[in-house]
Design a protein around this motif. Structure first.
Motif, PDB file in Angstrom:
ATOM      1  N   LEU A  69       0.810  -1.215   0.000  1.00 21.10           N
ATOM      2  CA  LEU A  69       0.000   0.000   0.000  1.00 21.10           C
ATOM      3  C   LEU A  69       0.845   1.268   0.000  1.00 21.10           C
ATOM      4  O   LEU A  69       0.543   2.205  -0.737  1.00 21.10           O
ATOM      5  CB  LEU A  69      -0.943  -0.007   1.208  1.00 21.10           C
ATOM      6  CG  LEU A  69      -2.018  -1.093   1.190  1.00 21.10           C
ATOM      7  CD1 LEU A  69      -2.721  -1.156   2.536  1.00 21.10           C
ATOM      8  CD2 LEU A  69      -2.989  -0.885   0.046  1.00 21.10           C
ATOM      9  N   ILE A  70       1.873   1.305   0.815  1.00 23.51           N
ATOM     10  CA  ILE A  70       2.737   2.486   0.889  1.00 23.51           C
ATOM     11  C   ILE A  70       3.355   2.790  -0.469  1.00 23.51           C
ATOM     12  O   ILE A  70       3.493   3.944  -0.856  1.00 23.51           O
ATOM     13  CB  ILE A  70       3.837   2.299   1.959  1.00 23.51           C
ATOM     14  CG1 ILE A  70       3.221   2.360   3.351  1.00 23.51           C
ATOM     15  CG2 ILE A  70       4.951   3.324   1.817  1.00 23.51           C
ATOM     16  CD1 ILE A  70       4.154   1.913   4.465  1.00 23.51           C
ATOM     17  N   GLU A  74      -1.621   4.417  -6.155  1.00 20.32           N
ATOM     18  CA  GLU A  74      -2.623   5.275  -5.518  1.00 20.32           C
ATOM     19  C   GLU A  74      -1.989   6.092  -4.390  1.00 20.32           C
ATOM     20  O   GLU A  74      -2.174   7.294  -4.319  1.00 20.32           O
ATOM     21  CB  GLU A  74      -3.788   4.454  -4.939  1.00 20.32           C
ATOM     22  CG  GLU A  74      -4.697   3.853  -5.964  1.00 20.32           C
ATOM     23  CD  GLU A  74      -4.254   2.466  -6.416  1.00 20.32           C
ATOM     24  OE1 GLU A  74      -4.966   1.881  -7.226  1.00 20.32           O
ATOM     25  OE2 GLU A  74      -3.211   1.976  -5.984  1.00 20.32           O
ATOM     26  N   ALA A  75      -1.260   5.428  -3.505  1.00 19.09           N
ATOM     27  CA  ALA A  75      -0.678   6.117  -2.346  1.00 19.09           C
ATOM     28  C   ALA A  75       0.389   7.117  -2.769  1.00 19.09           C
ATOM     29  O   ALA A  75       0.449   8.218  -2.225  1.00 19.09           O
ATOM     30  CB  ALA A  75      -0.087   5.104  -1.369  1.00 19.09           C
ATOM     31  N   ARG A  83      -2.474  10.156   2.036  1.00 20.69           N
ATOM     32  CA  ARG A  83      -1.803   8.856   1.894  1.00 20.69           C
ATOM     33  C   ARG A  83      -1.940   8.053   3.180  1.00 20.69           C
ATOM     34  O   ARG A  83      -2.268   6.868   3.157  1.00 20.69           O
ATOM     35  CB  ARG A  83      -0.335   9.037   1.528  1.00 20.69           C
ATOM     36  CG  ARG A  83       0.408   7.722   1.372  1.00 20.69           C
ATOM     37  CD  ARG A  83       1.852   7.813   0.920  1.00 20.69           C
ATOM     38  NE  ARG A  83       2.562   9.010   1.239  1.00 20.69           N
ATOM     39  CZ  ARG A  83       2.960   9.922   0.319  1.00 20.69           C
ATOM     40  NH1 ARG A  83       2.720   9.740  -0.946  1.00 20.69           N
ATOM     41  NH2 ARG A  83       3.626  10.988   0.690  1.00 20.69           N
ATOM     42  N   LEU A  84      -1.722   8.675   4.320  1.00 21.04           N
ATOM     43  CA  LEU A  84      -1.839   7.981   5.606  1.00 21.04           C
ATOM     44  C   LEU A  84      -3.272   7.514   5.841  1.00 21.04           C
ATOM     45  O   LEU A  84      -3.493   6.403   6.324  1.00 21.04           O
ATOM     46  CB  LEU A  84      -1.363   8.889   6.739  1.00 21.04           C
ATOM     47  CG  LEU A  84       0.127   9.240   6.721  1.00 21.04           C
ATOM     48  CD1 LEU A  84       0.454  10.262   7.797  1.00 21.04           C
ATOM     49  CD2 LEU A  84       0.979   7.997   6.865  1.00 21.04           C
ATOM     50  N   MET A  91      -5.748  -0.926   5.318  1.00 19.94           N
ATOM     51  CA  MET A  91      -5.278  -1.898   6.308  1.00 19.94           C
ATOM     52  C   MET A  91      -6.451  -2.472   7.111  1.00 19.94           C
ATOM     53  O   MET A  91      -6.409  -3.623   7.523  1.00 19.94           O
ATOM     54  CB  MET A  91      -4.243  -1.273   7.246  1.00 19.94           C
ATOM     55  CG  MET A  91      -2.904  -0.958   6.592  1.00 19.94           C
ATOM     56  SD  MET A  91      -2.061  -2.397   5.920  1.00 19.94           S
ATOM     57  CE  MET A  91      -1.638  -3.278   7.405  1.00 19.94           C
ATOM     58  N   GLU A  92      -7.494  -1.678   7.301  1.00 21.12           N
ATOM     59  CA  GLU A  92      -8.680  -2.169   7.996  1.00 21.12           C
ATOM     60  C   GLU A  92      -9.324  -3.312   7.220  1.00 21.12           C
ATOM     61  O   GLU A  92      -9.871  -4.244   7.813  1.00 21.12           O
ATOM     62  CB  GLU A  92      -9.687  -1.036   8.209  1.00 21.12           C
ATOM     63  CG  GLU A  92      -9.269  -0.061   9.288  1.00 21.12           C
ATOM     64  CD  GLU A  92     -10.232   1.106   9.429  1.00 21.12           C
ATOM     65  OE1 GLU A  92     -11.368   1.048   8.901  1.00 21.12           O
ATOM     66  OE2 GLU A  92      -9.828   2.091  10.063  1.00 21.12           O
TER      67      GLU A  92
END
Length: 158
Positions: A69-70, A74-75, A83-84, A91-92
């Motif tokens: 993801l990082i 997209e991020a 981003r965060l 992550m959920e």
């Protein structure tokens, strides 16, 4: 194209695909099996030069997902605060098995789609139907890979 040229071409397309969604850890891998390395047991295997398997990793950890993801497109395209928030929300989904399975299936579908679109421009291909996929996996047509689950197969035809 000769079989070796086809193998090289397929590997180059795979290299492009694995860099598409994220520069981080991917939840899948793509493997090429030349037909000469695969036992011919079934009618549907006629005129196949290569088998391209799409596999999920069994052990894709929270850290792996966070790395994906990082480093995702997209991020990387978002401002730091956004981003965060994006990473936290994604992550959920990892904690909800249904949401996570759906996310995984989208990742595989995207890889299969990009691969078939790109390769289909130069070569004749066919995506395995569910029955063929089950036969390929359970009849040991292609070698089983420890820690991986076969989710899709593309046949490159002669």
């Amino acid at each position: 194209m000769k079989n070796e040229e086809i193998s090289n071409y397929l590997e180059s397309v795979i290299s492009e695909i694995i860099l598409y969604p994220s520069l981080g850890t991917l939840p899948y891998t793509i493997l090429v099996f030349p037909a000469e390395d695969v036992p011919q047991k079934h009618e549907f295997q006629q005129n196949i030069s290569h088998y391209v398997g799409f596999y999920f990793w069994h052990q894709f950890s929270t850290e792996d997902l966070q790395d994906f993801l990082i480093n995702s497109k997209e991020a990387l395209g978002l401002e730091e605060k956004d981003r965060l928030f994006y990473i936290e929300k994604m992550m959920e989904k990892y904690k909800n098995p249904e949401e996570y399975e759906f996310w995984l299936s989208k990742q595989a579908a995207m890889a299969v789609g990009i691969f078939s679109g790109k390769v289909g421009e130069k070569l004749s291909i066919r995506i395995a139907n569910p029955e063929e996929l089950a036969i390929v996996e359970f009849d040991n047509i292609i070698p089983r890979k420890q820690g991986l689950s076969l989710v899709s197969m593309i046949f490159v035809e002669n």
